[in-house]
Design an enzyme around this catalytic site. Structure first.
Site, PDB file in Angstrom:
ATOM      1  N   CYS A  85       5.738  -4.039   1.766  1.00  0.00           N
ATOM      2  CA  CYS A  85       4.314  -4.321   1.498  1.00  0.00           C
ATOM      3  C   CYS A  85       4.114  -5.148   0.228  1.00  0.00           C
ATOM      4  CB  CYS A  85       3.530  -3.021   1.412  1.00  0.00           C
ATOM      5  SG  CYS A  85       3.524  -2.145   2.986  1.00  0.00           S
ATOM      6  N   HIS A 336      -5.081  -5.034   4.743  1.00  0.00           N
ATOM      7  CA  HIS A 336      -3.687  -5.049   4.282  1.00  0.00           C
ATOM      8  C   HIS A 336      -2.779  -5.712   5.331  1.00  0.00           C
ATOM      9  CE1 HIS A 336      -0.016  -3.976   2.417  1.00  0.00           C
ATOM     10  NE2 HIS A 336       0.098  -2.729   2.809  1.00  0.00           N
TER      11      HIS A 336
HETATM   12  N1  COA Z   1     -10.621   3.041   7.393  1.00  0.00           N
HETATM   13  C1  COA Z   1     -11.897   3.209   7.823  1.00  0.00           C
HETATM   14  N2  COA Z   1     -12.272   3.007   9.114  1.00  0.00           N
HETATM   15  C2  COA Z   1     -11.325   2.619   9.971  1.00  0.00           C
HETATM   16  C3  COA Z   1      -9.988   2.434   9.596  1.00  0.00           C
HETATM   17  C4  COA Z   1      -9.645   2.642   8.246  1.00  0.00           C
HETATM   18  N3  COA Z   1      -8.402   2.464   7.809  1.00  0.00           N
HETATM   19  N4  COA Z   1      -9.269   2.044  10.660  1.00  0.00           N
HETATM   20  C5  COA Z   1     -10.117   1.985  11.677  1.00  0.00           C
HETATM   21  N5  COA Z   1     -11.366   2.321  11.279  1.00  0.00           N
HETATM   22  C6  COA Z   1     -12.574   2.407  12.093  1.00  0.00           C
HETATM   23  C7  COA Z   1     -12.733   1.213  13.027  1.00  0.00           C
HETATM   24  O1  COA Z   1     -13.476   0.179  12.399  1.00  0.00           O
HETATM   25  C8  COA Z   1     -13.445   1.835  14.191  1.00  0.00           C
HETATM   26  O2  COA Z   1     -14.820   1.958  13.849  1.00  0.00           O
HETATM   27  P1  COA Z   1     -15.981   1.832  14.953  1.00  0.00           P
HETATM   28  O3  COA Z   1     -15.744   2.969  15.902  1.00  0.00           O
HETATM   29  O4  COA Z   1     -17.240   1.954  14.159  1.00  0.00           O
HETATM   30  O5  COA Z   1     -15.777   0.497  15.598  1.00  0.00           O
HETATM   31  C9  COA Z   1     -12.871   3.226  14.274  1.00  0.00           C
HETATM   32  O6  COA Z   1     -12.393   3.534  12.960  1.00  0.00           O
HETATM   33  C10 COA Z   1     -11.730   3.361  15.255  1.00  0.00           C
HETATM   34  O7  COA Z   1     -10.783   2.311  15.013  1.00  0.00           O
HETATM   35  P2  COA Z   1      -9.295   2.398  15.568  1.00  0.00           P
HETATM   36  O8  COA Z   1      -8.633   1.100  15.261  1.00  0.00           O
HETATM   37  O9  COA Z   1      -9.327   2.887  16.978  1.00  0.00           O
HETATM   38  O10 COA Z   1      -8.683   3.542  14.626  1.00  0.00           O
HETATM   39  P3  COA Z   1      -7.252   4.202  14.755  1.00  0.00           P
HETATM   40  O11 COA Z   1      -7.449   5.662  14.647  1.00  0.00           O
HETATM   41  O12 COA Z   1      -6.485   3.631  15.897  1.00  0.00           O
HETATM   42  O13 COA Z   1      -6.502   3.648  13.430  1.00  0.00           O
HETATM   43  C11 COA Z   1      -5.548   4.225  11.329  1.00  0.00           C
HETATM   44  C12 COA Z   1      -6.824   4.159  12.176  1.00  0.00           C
HETATM   45  C13 COA Z   1      -5.925   4.788   9.989  1.00  0.00           C
HETATM   46  C14 COA Z   1      -4.512   5.146  12.002  1.00  0.00           C
HETATM   47  C15 COA Z   1      -4.958   2.777  11.198  1.00  0.00           C
HETATM   48  O14 COA Z   1      -5.917   1.972  10.542  1.00  0.00           O
HETATM   49  C16 COA Z   1      -3.659   2.761  10.404  1.00  0.00           C
HETATM   50  O15 COA Z   1      -2.596   2.996  10.959  1.00  0.00           O
HETATM   51  N6  COA Z   1      -3.720   2.479   9.090  1.00  0.00           N
HETATM   52  C17 COA Z   1      -2.536   2.504   8.235  1.00  0.00           C
HETATM   53  C18 COA Z   1      -1.818   1.190   8.261  1.00  0.00           C
HETATM   54  C19 COA Z   1      -0.593   1.259   7.412  1.00  0.00           C
HETATM   55  O16 COA Z   1       0.171   2.182   7.469  1.00  0.00           O
HETATM   56  N7  COA Z   1      -0.378   0.224   6.603  1.00  0.00           N
HETATM   57  C20 COA Z   1       0.759   0.152   5.736  1.00  0.00           C
HETATM   58  C21 COA Z   1       0.534   0.919   4.525  1.00  0.00           C
HETATM   59  S1  COA Z   1       1.980   1.122   3.564  1.00  0.00           S
END
Ligand code: COA
Length: 389
Positions: A85, A336
């Site tokens: 990252c 990110h």
């Molecule tokens: N923060 C706030 N809201 C979020 C979000 C986040 N990180 N990710 C998605 N949402 C919202 C979307 O906008 C959507 O909103 P809506 O219903 O109003 O349209 C809703 O949540 C569902 O989105 P979806 O993409 O289906 O969510 P998800 O549950 O599949 O994914 C996470 C959410 C947190 C699991 C995903 O963003 C993730 O894996 N993040 C971590 C990424 C990571 O590990 N990066 C590297 C770091 S070292």
């Protein structure tokens, strides 16, 4: 080591979910940065490309994608840099080294990632390859699982921090709502971030969805020049320090909730810059998960271990507070896209120092800190930037 390279221009594609593929994103960022810096492609001496990939995009070997932006870039020495990252900052620091070595006067740095083409579960699996696979690959929940474990350990040692994490998420979204380049441009009420719900489910350990950075696409590019090549450029942002500290990969070899690599990087950066944390006007720090921002505040010396939550509750890290942290919205709201993130963080800092941050502007910003990390404080890059003209 003293780095004389200066940022003289940049381009930042809005982060989010994009139709464009990595090549199109890279091309946009490169063309925009050259135009913004007033630098012709023929003047570029070296190119550093940051991409993590590991399966996010079918196209491997991405270095020459930067050359697609302009035929004049053909035959320029171009190298892909990768450090999880922190890939984007690795590319920036590599560019500074090329200038310091006298090997280049003008360097193009571009970071990009297209994450949204793969399904959610696969995103987690790809990211987890940046953990110590021998011991950590079975952690459920992808990289969120790694930070969920870190959060649980922090809570065990220092008490429940749910409120502090919700305040960090709320601050990120509040700032992101004002950033036209951010993935999320919507405020999140504190109560929404605080309570698990259908719309804000638990993801890993105590971390909920609002504690996570999103899965983003994006690209960002900047131009570095030596002081001689930069002469006459209207905006020049120099590096008082640029430090890279690499720690052991296995979490089992470290006291993981101290982020010792982050602490070491900031210590070396301040020694190099002749500064202390009190001298900084703002910090862009690596809040891949809210718990990371909390621990990094302690590692950067703002608070003793276990104490950062109180500073957040007092609003000290808000824009207008004692030390604004992530005025851009941070990874949490800005997004990110892995390879682009470190380049983006340096651009956000440069915008602040040049007075170009519009609604996010920190008044009288003189010195900006950047901390970008790969893995759980494994690759640690700290930069201290100041405007030099
Ligand atoms: N923060 C706030 N809201 C979020 C979000 C986040 N990180 N990710 C998605 N949402 C919202 C979307 O906008 C959507 O909103 P809506 O219903 O109003 O349209 C809703 O949540 C569902 O989105 P979806 O993409 O289906 O969510 P998800 O549950 O599949 O994914 C996470 C959410 C947190 C699991 C995903 O963003 C993730 O894996 N993040 C971590 C990424 C990571 O590990 N990066 C590297 C770091 S070292």
């Amino acid at each position: 080591m003293h780095f004389s390279g200066r940022i003289v221009g940049w381009h930042h594609c809005p982060f989010g979910k994009h139709e464009e593929d990595v090549e199109e994103l890279a091309v946009q960022a490169v063309r925009g940065a050259l135009a913004d810096a007033g630098v012709a492609a023929a003047e570029v001496d070296a190119i550093y490309v940051g991409q993590f990939n590991e399966g996010f995009s079918p196209q491997g070997f991405p270095a020459s994608l930067a050359l697609q932006a302009d035929d004049e870039l053909r035959f320029k020495p171009t190298t892909r840099v990768e450090n999880a990252c922190a890939t984007g900052s690795a590319a920036v620091h590599q560019g500074l080294q090329a200038i310091a070595a006298g090997a280049a006067e003008t360097v193009l740095v571009v970071g990009f990632e297209k994450m949204s083409d793969v399904a959610g579960r696969e995103v987690g699996e790809i990211l987890l390859r940046a953990s110590y696979v021998k011991e950590e690959a079975e952690i459920p929940g992808g990289f969120a699982g790694v930070f969920g474990r870190i959060a649980s350990m922090y809570f065990e040692r220092f008490g429940d921090q749910t409120e502090a994490l919700a305040r960090i998420a709320t601050k990120g979204h509040r700032n992101g709502a004002k950033n036209p380049l951010a993935h999320f441009r919507k405020e999140l009420p504190y109560e929404f971030s605080l309570e698990p719900s259908d719309k804000n489910p638990r993801v890993a350990g105590p971390l909920k969805r609002t504690d996570c950075s999103p899965v983003s696409d994006g690209a960002a590019a900047l131009i570095l020049q030596s002081p001689q090549a930069a002469a006459g450029k209207p905006r020049q942002v120099g590096f008082r320090a640029a430090v890279h500290v690499q720690d052991f990969l296995p979490m089992s070899r470290r006291d993981i909730i101290l982020f010792e690599g982050c602490r070491e990087a900031w210590g070396q950066a301040h020694a190099e810059a002749g500064t202390t944390i009190a001298d900084l006007s703002l910090v862009e720090t690596h809040d891949c998960f809210t718990i990371a921002e909390l621990i990094e505040m302690e590692a950067m010396g703002l608070a003793a271990p276990g104490q950062a939550g109180a500073l957040i509750a007092e609003g000290q890290t808000e824009i207008g507070g004692r030390l604004p942290i992530n005025p851009s919205g941070g990874l949490k709201a800005k997004g990110h896209p892995i390879g682009a993130t470190g380049v983006s963080m340096h651009i956000m800092a440069a915008m602040q120092l040049c007075g170009d941050a519009a609604a996010l502007q920190v008044e009288n910003a003189k010195l900006a800190g950047v901390f970008n990390m790969g893995g759980a404080a494994v690759a640690n890059y700290a930069s201290i930037l100041e405007r030099v003209n």
